[in-house]
Design an enzyme around this catalytic site. Structure first.
Site, PDB file in Angstrom:
ATOM      1  N   LYS A 163      55.349 121.235  70.719  1.00 23.62           N
ATOM      2  CA  LYS A 163      55.114 120.116  70.271  1.00 23.62           C
ATOM      3  C   LYS A 163      56.012 118.817  70.618  1.00 23.62           C
ATOM      4  O   LYS A 163      55.583 117.663  70.695  1.00 23.62           O
ATOM      5  CB  LYS A 163      55.112 120.203  68.697  1.00 23.62           C
ATOM      6  CG  LYS A 163      56.310 120.428  68.176  1.00 23.62           C
ATOM      7  CD  LYS A 163      56.262 120.938  66.636  1.00 23.62           C
ATOM      8  CE  LYS A 163      57.517 121.284  65.954  1.00 23.62           C
ATOM      9  NZ  LYS A 163      57.157 122.076  64.857  1.00 23.62           N
ATOM     10  N   ARG A 190      58.016 124.304  52.285  1.00 19.92           N
ATOM     11  CA  ARG A 190      57.269 123.586  53.185  1.00 19.92           C
ATOM     12  C   ARG A 190      55.841 124.236  52.952  1.00 19.92           C
ATOM     13  O   ARG A 190      55.336 124.477  51.779  1.00 19.92           O
ATOM     14  CB  ARG A 190      57.757 123.245  54.569  1.00 19.92           C
ATOM     15  CG  ARG A 190      57.035 122.140  55.083  1.00 19.92           C
ATOM     16  CD  ARG A 190      57.687 121.825  56.528  1.00 19.92           C
ATOM     17  NE  ARG A 190      57.004 122.820  57.654  1.00 19.92           N
ATOM     18  CZ  ARG A 190      57.124 122.683  58.716  1.00 19.92           C
ATOM     19  NH1 ARG A 190      57.949 121.823  59.496  1.00 19.92           N
ATOM     20  NH2 ARG A 190      56.861 123.715  59.733  1.00 19.92           N
TER      21      ARG A 190
END
Ligand SMILES: *Cc1c(COP(=O)(O)O)cnc(C)c1O
Length: 354
Positions: free
Chosen positions: A36, A131
């Site tokens: 990413k 998260r």
């Protein structure tokens, strides 16, 4: 050469990836190369594959599409929970996605059935970082529902730490993940191929010699690209920390007073810079700013100090070097600076290989 630019040394990235793949293989752990930060760069993706990563992982389906479009031959994992609105694209492009919501998995199941494919699911479990993740107490119920969904294969479970709450991977939370894998297998009579323990922050734990239990995969981005572990931002022994560097160009160099004059208020990016001395100083401006990079994540070379930055300007002081317009300065980057520079269309990406 064009500036600003990121110089990307593929040999160093290969070395970092290969070294981590080998060290972790000795612990029975495979590496998913996380792409990413490099926006699905084909050069970097292919370098990771040559170095022996077993799959590529990306948080954005657009990057996976770019790699597929460039004929990168690897299993592709979407490591962020898919958006409902992207379920069709995810099923077409990714072999596997990481998930925490039944509504999303249901949509993936429908999309996979439409195109007559199997889609692999890794269920992410919450281990305290807060998260993504299914609460451990809810995992069985989710697994039960997933096992009934057509065109969906449950290939494993995973966890992610050190990204929001700053929780370190350790023997306790990693044993909890192992125990969850065992209990899902025993309860449902399935076998989980993948137990993915986390990201670069897991390396200290994984290589410390502790029992790694059922964990057989880590997803690594930062450690490969920057040679650093993210918990204490220390260099990892034997890895290059300068595989990617940033070069920017001087557009003004003058001797000016160290202190601003006039009435001091805020600047476009918050508080005005703190000045710790008086007199005159040599100052230079580089043509790069907040729009291109996270200036607080730049490491200046010896003898150069970063005084501040605005949208398009980076202001530096250098004791020794005489900077003139046209001179270039090379910086190291942390993850935040790297991601922003990679994403900026104003920063060229220059590949170096031996
Ligand atoms: C970004 C990310 C990774 C890779 O993290 P690094 O610190 O770059 O190794 C792994 N897993 C997930 C879910 C991520 O979002």
């Amino acid at each position: 050469m064009t500036a600003p630019r990121l110089e990307i040394d593929l040999d160093k990235i290969y070395h970092n990836a290969r070294t981590l793949v080998e060290r972790l293989a000795r612990r029975g752990i495979s590496v998913t190369g996380v792409t990413k930060a490099s926006l699905g760069s084909l050069d970097i993706a292919n370098t990771l594959l040559r170095a022996g990563v077993h799959a590529l992982g990306d948080s954005r389906v657009e990057n996976i599409e770019a790699m597929r479009g460039g004929h990168v031959a690897a299993p592709m994992m979407l490591i962020r929970s898919p958006m409902l609105s992207q379920a069709d694209r995810v099923v077409r492009q990714a072999d596997t996605s990481f998930n925490t919501e039944l509504a999303v998995i249901n949509r993936l199941s429908c999309a996979a059935r439409d195109v007559n494919r199997m889609h692999n699911i890794v269920l992410m479990v919450e281990l305290g970082d807060l998260r993504e993740g299914i609460m451990p107490a809810d995992l069985k119920e989710v697994v039960r529902a997933v096992l009934r969904m057509p065109n969906i294969h449950l290939s494993g479970i995973g966890a992610n730490l050190a990204c929001h709450g700053g929780v370190s991977p350790d023997a306790d939370n990693m044993s909890e993940l192992s125990a969850l894998a065992d209990s899902v297998e025993a309860f449902f009579g399935v076998s989980l191929e993948l137990v993915s323990g986390g990201n670069s922050a897991n390396l200290d734990w994984a290589l410390s010699g502790v029992d790694t239990g059922r964990i057989n995969n880590l997803r690594l981005g930062e450690a490969i690209l920057l040679g650093c572990e993210p918990l204490h931002r220390q260099p990892i022994k034997g890895l290059y920390t300068d595989a990617i560097t940033l070069v920017a160009e001087v557009i003004e160099a003058k001797v000016k007073p160290a202190r601003p004059w006039g009435t001091i208020a805020q600047t476009a990016f918050g508080e005005a810079a703190v000045v710790d001395c008086g007199g005159d100083m040599s100052r230079a401006i580089l043509a790069i700013g907040h729009q291109d990079v996270d200036p607080s994540g730049l490491q200046a070379p010896c003898g150069i100090r970063i005084l501040g930055a605005s949208g398009d300007h980076l202001i530096i002081h250098s004791d020794s070097l005489h900077q003139a317009a046209g001179a270039e300065v090379r910086f190291g980057l942390n993850y935040s600076a790297l991601v922003r520079a990679m994403t900026s269309p104003f920063v060229a990406k220059v590949i170096r290989d031996g």
